[in-house]
Design a protein around this motif. Structure first.
Motif, PDB file in Angstrom:
ATOM      1  N   TYR A 135       0.808  -1.226   0.000  1.00 58.60           N
ATOM      2  CA  TYR A 135       0.000   0.000   0.000  1.00 58.60           C
ATOM      3  C   TYR A 135       0.843   1.279   0.000  1.00 58.60           C
ATOM      4  N   GLU A 136       2.019   1.216   0.626  1.00 59.06           N
ATOM      5  CA  GLU A 136       2.828   2.447   0.696  1.00 59.06           C
ATOM      6  C   GLU A 136       3.349   2.856  -0.684  1.00 59.06           C
ATOM      7  N   TYR A 155       0.540   3.976  -2.923  1.00 59.51           N
ATOM      8  CA  TYR A 155       0.146   5.350  -2.591  1.00 59.51           C
ATOM      9  C   TYR A 155       1.127   6.340  -3.228  1.00 59.51           C
ATOM     10  N   ARG A 156       2.430   6.042  -3.101  1.00 56.52           N
ATOM     11  CA  ARG A 156       3.443   6.958  -3.658  1.00 56.52           C
ATOM     12  C   ARG A 156       3.308   7.060  -5.178  1.00 56.52           C
ATOM     13  N   PHE A 177       0.285   9.111  -5.805  1.00 56.78           N
ATOM     14  CA  PHE A 177       0.556  10.525  -5.505  1.00 56.78           C
ATOM     15  C   PHE A 177       1.303  11.185  -6.661  1.00 56.78           C
ATOM     16  N   MET A 196       8.396   7.273 -11.618  1.00 54.38           N
ATOM     17  CA  MET A 196       8.025   6.906 -10.251  1.00 54.38           C
ATOM     18  C   MET A 196       8.102   5.390 -10.067  1.00 54.38           C
ATOM     19  N   LEU A 246      12.558   9.695  -2.635  1.00 52.53           N
ATOM     20  CA  LEU A 246      11.146   9.451  -2.944  1.00 52.53           C
ATOM     21  C   LEU A 246      10.516   8.434  -1.984  1.00 52.53           C
ATOM     22  N   ILE A 249       8.556   9.898   1.054  1.00 52.56           N
ATOM     23  CA  ILE A 249       7.233  10.523   0.957  1.00 52.56           C
ATOM     24  C   ILE A 249       6.300   9.862   1.972  1.00 52.56           C
ATOM     25  N   VAL A 290       3.191   8.399   3.978  1.00 53.99           N
ATOM     26  CA  VAL A 290       1.907   7.790   3.606  1.00 53.99           C
ATOM     27  C   VAL A 290       0.930   8.081   4.744  1.00 53.99           C
ATOM     28  N   LEU A 298      -4.294   5.196   6.233  1.00 51.12           N
ATOM     29  CA  LEU A 298      -4.638   4.590   4.938  1.00 51.12           C
ATOM     30  C   LEU A 298      -4.825   3.075   5.021  1.00 51.12           C
ATOM     31  N   ILE A 331      -8.190   0.995   4.067  1.00 45.03           N
ATOM     32  CA  ILE A 331      -8.256  -0.014   2.994  1.00 45.03           C
ATOM     33  C   ILE A 331      -8.870  -1.307   3.533  1.00 45.03           C
TER      34      ILE A 331
END
Lengths: 193, 275
Positions: free
Chosen positions: A14-15, A18-19, A22, A121, B63, B66, B68, B72, B76
């Motif tokens: 999920y992380e 999400y990135r 985003f 990404m 990156l 970032i 989260v 979240l 989910i």
């Protein structure tokens, strides 16, 4: 699918989903919605996937398609062809990047067109090979390579420009036709209030 | 230079190396190997690669910082609890197939025990939609079923089993699995400017079906190939007439001892680019 298996799948991905979201949406709430929506798709249909080793690629592919679906429902982002005539890559010192924070790098990435943001990404998340990126984005391998090459060039220019100006990359201002997911966003805002 | 590909130049090597991760996971691929060999023999290219990888590592690290949203994961998991799996057509078809098999078995038992002169059983001229019977199948049903199968593959994220443009590799891959020789090069040559980029195996009514993944310009399509013996009808389907099947453009035809179905990768794919 058993609850435990689903929870493990969520924990594992999920992380980075999400990135990736985003980087596509350029909005925290929309990225969270898109990530959630992707796992809901899995809960509805993902059990059909026989080869569970492909779950990660399935999730990233589904998220990207959901994003594109959202785009189709609203107005498309204008596609801006980058000028690839610049033969010399600008040289960016790794130390320059190390001195920045993650948010500033993300802002520089967000300044690029989606054509380049998405493969970059996926590449920088270190989860996918270029063949998997080609599969997720549904583009030929050669296109992935050229987009990564041009995208990296553009990203360096953005970061160098921001350093020359002595500021972090300008805060991204979403275009007027940016995608929104009104129902869930409104719920989220209401919950925050 | 005697035939074969010309050696890779620096620009090509940079393009390939630019897309590779520094963990070396792609090093087994021939083009990556060749690009790395170029870098080994060219100090300027080697220095460029080292800088590139250091910079990539720095960007990856940034990156991954970032944040989260903390809630979240629980959102989910809570959202998924109220979702029930959709009853999909494949499941329905499996159940229908099982029901048809039971019914058929019951009829056969009944006919065996029935007194002489009770009349002959009707001939099942068409295979059941479940695919239980492979006795008779038309080219049109092959086309419809393959388009339906492809739509199903797309719904879960289609990927080839083997992604390569190497005709020999695809031919070997398919021939081993179908136990028949598939002349991939010849098939692709007969499809306009089509270029191969991968393949996959499929099944249709108990038959192994080879699937060639092709592109032509910006269009992409998939060719399902089955041996003619899988089709026992002589139904006349106009060659390469494009129909909309399961939301995708599809065309079916016969040539030699094989039957073909070409399905567009997207609903809007222009299949004429492959003819």
């Amino acid at each position: 699918m058993k609850d435990r298996e689903f929870e493990d799948l969520v924990s594992a991905h999920y992380e980075n989903l999400y990135r990736f979201a985003f980087s596509l949406c350029r909005s925290e709430s929309e990225a969270a919605d898109l990530t959630q929506q992707t796992f809901l798709r899995w809960a509805q249909r993902g059990f059909q996937l026989r080869d569970r080793s492909k779950a990660k690629t399935w999730l990233f592919t589904t998220l990207y398609r959901e994003f594109l679906g959202g785009q189709r429902r609203t107005t498309r982002f204008p596609h801006i062809e980058m000028d690839d005539a610049g033969a010399e890559l600008p040289y960016l010192e790794p130390e320059t990047v190390n001195a920045m924070d993650g948010q500033s790098v993300m802002e520089a990435l967000n300044g690029l067109d989606e054509t380049y943001r998405a493969p970059l990404m996926l590449f920088y998340l270190k989860e996918h090979s270029y063949t998997e990126i080609a599969s997720i984005l549904d583009i030929p391998i050669g296109t992935v390579m050229s987009r990564l090459s041009r995208g990296k060039d553009q990203l360096r220019k953005k970061i160098l420009d921001s350093q020359t100006r002595g500021t972090s990359p300008s805060k991204f201002q979403p275009p007027e036709n940016v995608i929104t997911f009104p129902a869930t966003n409104e719920r989220r805002k209401a919950a925050n209030e | 230079m005697k035939g074969g590909k010309p050696p890779m130049n620096n620009q090509e090597a940079k393009l390939i190396l630019c897309a590779c991760r520094s963990d070396g996971q792609e090093q087994h691929e021939p083009s990556v190997r060749e690009a790395l060999d170029c870098a080994e023999s060219d100090p300027v290219l080697a220095a460029w690669l080292a800088r590139e990888q250091t910079l990539d590592a720095a960007l990856c690290a940034k990156l991954s910082e970032i944040p989260v949203p903390a809630s979240l994961k629980s959102e989910i998991l809570a959202g998924a609890r109220v979702i029930k799996p959709t009853f999909v057509w494949t499941d329905a078809r499996t159940l229908l197939g099982a029901a048809a098999a039971v019914a058929l078995a019951a009829v056969m038992v009944w006919s065996k025990d029935a007194p002489a002169g009770a009349g002959s059983l009707p001939v099942f001229a068409q295979a059941s939609p479940s695919g239980v019977s492979s006795a008779v199948a038309s080219l049109a049903s092959f086309r419809n079923d393959m388009a339906g199968s492809f739509a199903q593959m797309q719904s879960v994220g289609f990927t080839p089993d083997l992604r390569t443009s190497n005709v020999d590799a695809v031919e070997d891959f398919l021939t081993q699995r179908v136990s028949r020789t598939i002349e991939v090069g010849e098939i692709v040559d007969n499809l306009g400017d089509a270029r191969l980029f991968g393949c996959r195996m499929a099944e249709w009514r108990g038959q192994k079906v080879s699937m060639l993944c092709l592109n032509s310009g910006t269009e992409e399509a998939h060719l399902f190939v089955v041996h003619q013996s899988a089709l026992t009808d002589v139904e006349d389907v106009k060659p390469k007439m494009i129909e909309n099947c399961s939301g995708y453009p599809a065309a079916a035809w016969r040539d030699g001892d094989k039957a073909y179905v070409l399905v567009g990768h997207r609903p809007e794919t222009d299949l004429t680019k492959f003819f």
